[in-house]
Design an enzyme around this catalytic site. Structure first.
Site, PDB file in Angstrom:
ATOM      1  N   THR A   1       1.085  -1.388  -0.078  1.00 34.25           N
ATOM      2  CA  THR A   1      -0.153   0.039   0.526  1.00 34.25           C
ATOM      3  C   THR A   1       1.061   1.074  -0.069  1.00 34.25           C
ATOM      4  O   THR A   1       1.947   0.912  -0.285  1.00 34.25           O
ATOM      5  CB  THR A   1      -1.044   0.099   1.229  1.00 34.25           C
ATOM      6  OG1 THR A   1      -2.070   1.138   1.201  1.00 34.25           O
ATOM      7  CG2 THR A   1       0.248   0.140   2.646  1.00 34.25           C
TER       8      THR A   1
ATOM      9  N   LYS B   1       3.631   1.171  -4.375  1.00 38.99           N
ATOM     10  CA  LYS B   1       2.769   0.782  -4.536  1.00 38.99           C
ATOM     11  C   LYS B   1       4.330   0.395  -6.572  1.00 38.99           C
ATOM     12  O   LYS B   1       4.163  -0.151  -6.806  1.00 38.99           O
ATOM     13  CB  LYS B   1       1.800   0.901  -5.486  1.00 38.99           C
ATOM     14  CG  LYS B   1       0.515   0.688  -4.711  1.00 38.99           C
ATOM     15  CD  LYS B   1      -0.748   0.967  -4.792  1.00 38.99           C
ATOM     16  CE  LYS B   1      -1.678   0.370  -3.706  1.00 38.99           C
ATOM     17  NZ  LYS B   1      -2.726   0.623  -3.772  1.00 38.99           N
TER      18      LYS B   1
ATOM     19  N   GLY C   1      -8.146  12.280 -11.237  1.00 36.53           N
ATOM     20  CA  GLY C   1      -6.837  12.043 -10.707  1.00 36.53           C
ATOM     21  C   GLY C   1      -5.571  11.731 -11.900  1.00 36.53           C
ATOM     22  O   GLY C   1      -6.189  11.337 -12.928  1.00 36.53           O
TER      23      GLY C   1
ATOM     24  N   ASN D   1      -7.536  16.542 -14.393  1.00 33.28           N
ATOM     25  CA  ASN D   1      -6.714  16.050 -12.764  1.00 33.28           C
ATOM     26  C   ASN D   1      -6.414  17.854 -12.965  1.00 33.28           C
ATOM     27  O   ASN D   1      -6.202  18.249 -13.565  1.00 33.28           O
ATOM     28  CB  ASN D   1      -5.126  15.369 -13.164  1.00 33.28           C
ATOM     29  CG  ASN D   1      -4.382  15.049 -12.088  1.00 33.28           C
ATOM     30  OD1 ASN D   1      -4.814  14.888 -10.568  1.00 33.28           O
ATOM     31  ND2 ASN D   1      -3.559  15.623 -12.002  1.00 33.28           N
ATOM     32  N   ARG D   2      -5.475  18.377 -11.525  1.00 31.91           N
ATOM     33  CA  ARG D   2      -5.138  19.546 -10.589  1.00 31.91           C
ATOM     34  C   ARG D   2      -4.254  19.945 -11.483  1.00 31.91           C
ATOM     35  O   ARG D   2      -4.540  20.519 -12.239  1.00 31.91           O
ATOM     36  CB  ARG D   2      -4.639  19.498  -9.344  1.00 31.91           C
ATOM     37  CG  ARG D   2      -4.091  21.019  -8.453  1.00 31.91           C
ATOM     38  CD  ARG D   2      -4.916  20.722  -7.382  1.00 31.91           C
ATOM     39  NE  ARG D   2      -3.499  19.381  -7.207  1.00 31.91           N
ATOM     40  CZ  ARG D   2      -2.932  19.726  -5.356  1.00 31.91           C
ATOM     41  NH1 ARG D   2      -3.866  19.257  -4.781  1.00 31.91           N
ATOM     42  NH2 ARG D   2      -1.775  18.442  -5.644  1.00 31.91           N
TER      43      ARG D   2
END
Ligand code: ATR
Length: 270
Positions: free
Chosen positions: A62, A66, A127, A151-152
């Protein structure tokens, strides 16, 4: 003999994977032990090596490891190659095999638990980090009518889309003006900052689903925003968590556990 597995992360205290995997093991009568391993930020490979040398058979990976797990694996599944990220490791005689079960987990939750057909639907994915990359291919494989990625930092969304398929549209939150979707999936980390992505107020068609890949006892900021702006169904990522875990369990043990009782147990426990 009891075989050992673990979830490796930093932080890892909050992980619900041990609860889930232990429940699968009880239900399928598999003799496994599943724990948590906190790896130092610069010590992921060493933590894996030690766990393996102590008899570990596999691991979930996690945040924030990854991508490192992807690089560490000796061989990879097709879906891990596509995602360029690994959330499941299996150790065997030929080395470390890396897989990515996140996308399969999301699609299984949407289709099997929520009864949503994705074919012909308009999907918006928010995202462009590891979480988005892990689910992009499996979502596309469901043949949506449209899949848009925003996405930002729009350049990241455009680069990711270009690497995956010419059919994908990508851009910034501002490019969403006038667009409406059946399914909106939040794969940003905005909730960690207590924020919801800046979406146009009329983004949801009637009957739309808002899905946050995060899970929490209460609504995330994105879920609260979706509730206030007309989404018909608002769901957190607990179902995805259980489904990706089942897919990992299958990879390790060759047995597919039932997920519904475990999901119900987790929902009742909070
Ligand atoms: P993960 O592996 O969980 O996807 P990541 O690779 O750090 O983590 O990516 C985090 C994603 O959440 C990115 O898409 C990020 O946008 P940027 O690429 O512009 O950084 C997005 N994100 C994080 N905080 C956000 C916020 N407050 N509002 C909108 N998007 C946010």
């Amino acid at each position: 003999m009891t075989e050992r597995y673990a979830v490796i992360g930093n932080p890892v205290d909050h992980s619900r994977s041990p609860e889930i995997q232990s429940a699968f093991a009880r239900a399928t009568r598999q003799d496994i032990e599943y724990g948590r391993l906190l790896a130092p930020r610069d010590g992921f490979a060493e933590t894996v090596r030690r766990f393996r040398s102590e008899g570990g058979r596999g691991a979930n990976v996690t945040v924030p490891f990854k991508e490192q797990a992807f690089r560490l694996a000796d061989s990879l599944s097709v879906r891990a190659q596509a995602a360029q990220a690994v959330n499941t490791l299996r150790f065997d005689a030929s080395g470390i095999f890396g897989d990515n079960t996140d996308g399969a987990g999301l699609v299984a939750d949407l289709k099997c638990n929520l009864g949503i057909s994705l074919a012909g639907r308009r999907i918006l994915l928010l995202g462009a980090g590891g979480a988005a990359r892990g689910v992009l291919h499996p979502l596309l494989a469901e043949h949506p009518a449209a899949l848009m990625l925003v996405n930002r930092t729009p350049e990241k969304a455009r680069a990711l889309a270009a690497a995956v398929s010419p059919l994908l549209r990508a851009g910034a939150f501002d490019d969403l003006r006038g667009e409406r979707f059946d399914v909106v999936v939040n794969a940003t980390a905005a909730s960690l900052a207590g924020e919801a992505p800046r979406l146009p107020a009329d983004i949801f068609v009637s009957g739309a689903l808002a899905y946050d890949m995060m899970y929490a006892a209460n609504d995330t900021p994105f879920m609260a925003w979706a509730r206030a702006h007309g989404a018909a169904q608002i769901v957190d990522g607990l179902g995805m968590l259980v489904e990706q875990a089942a897919e990992s369990f299958f990879l390790w043990r060759g047995v597919r556990p039932e997920t519904a009782p475990v999901l119900a147990m987790l929902r009742n426990a909070r």
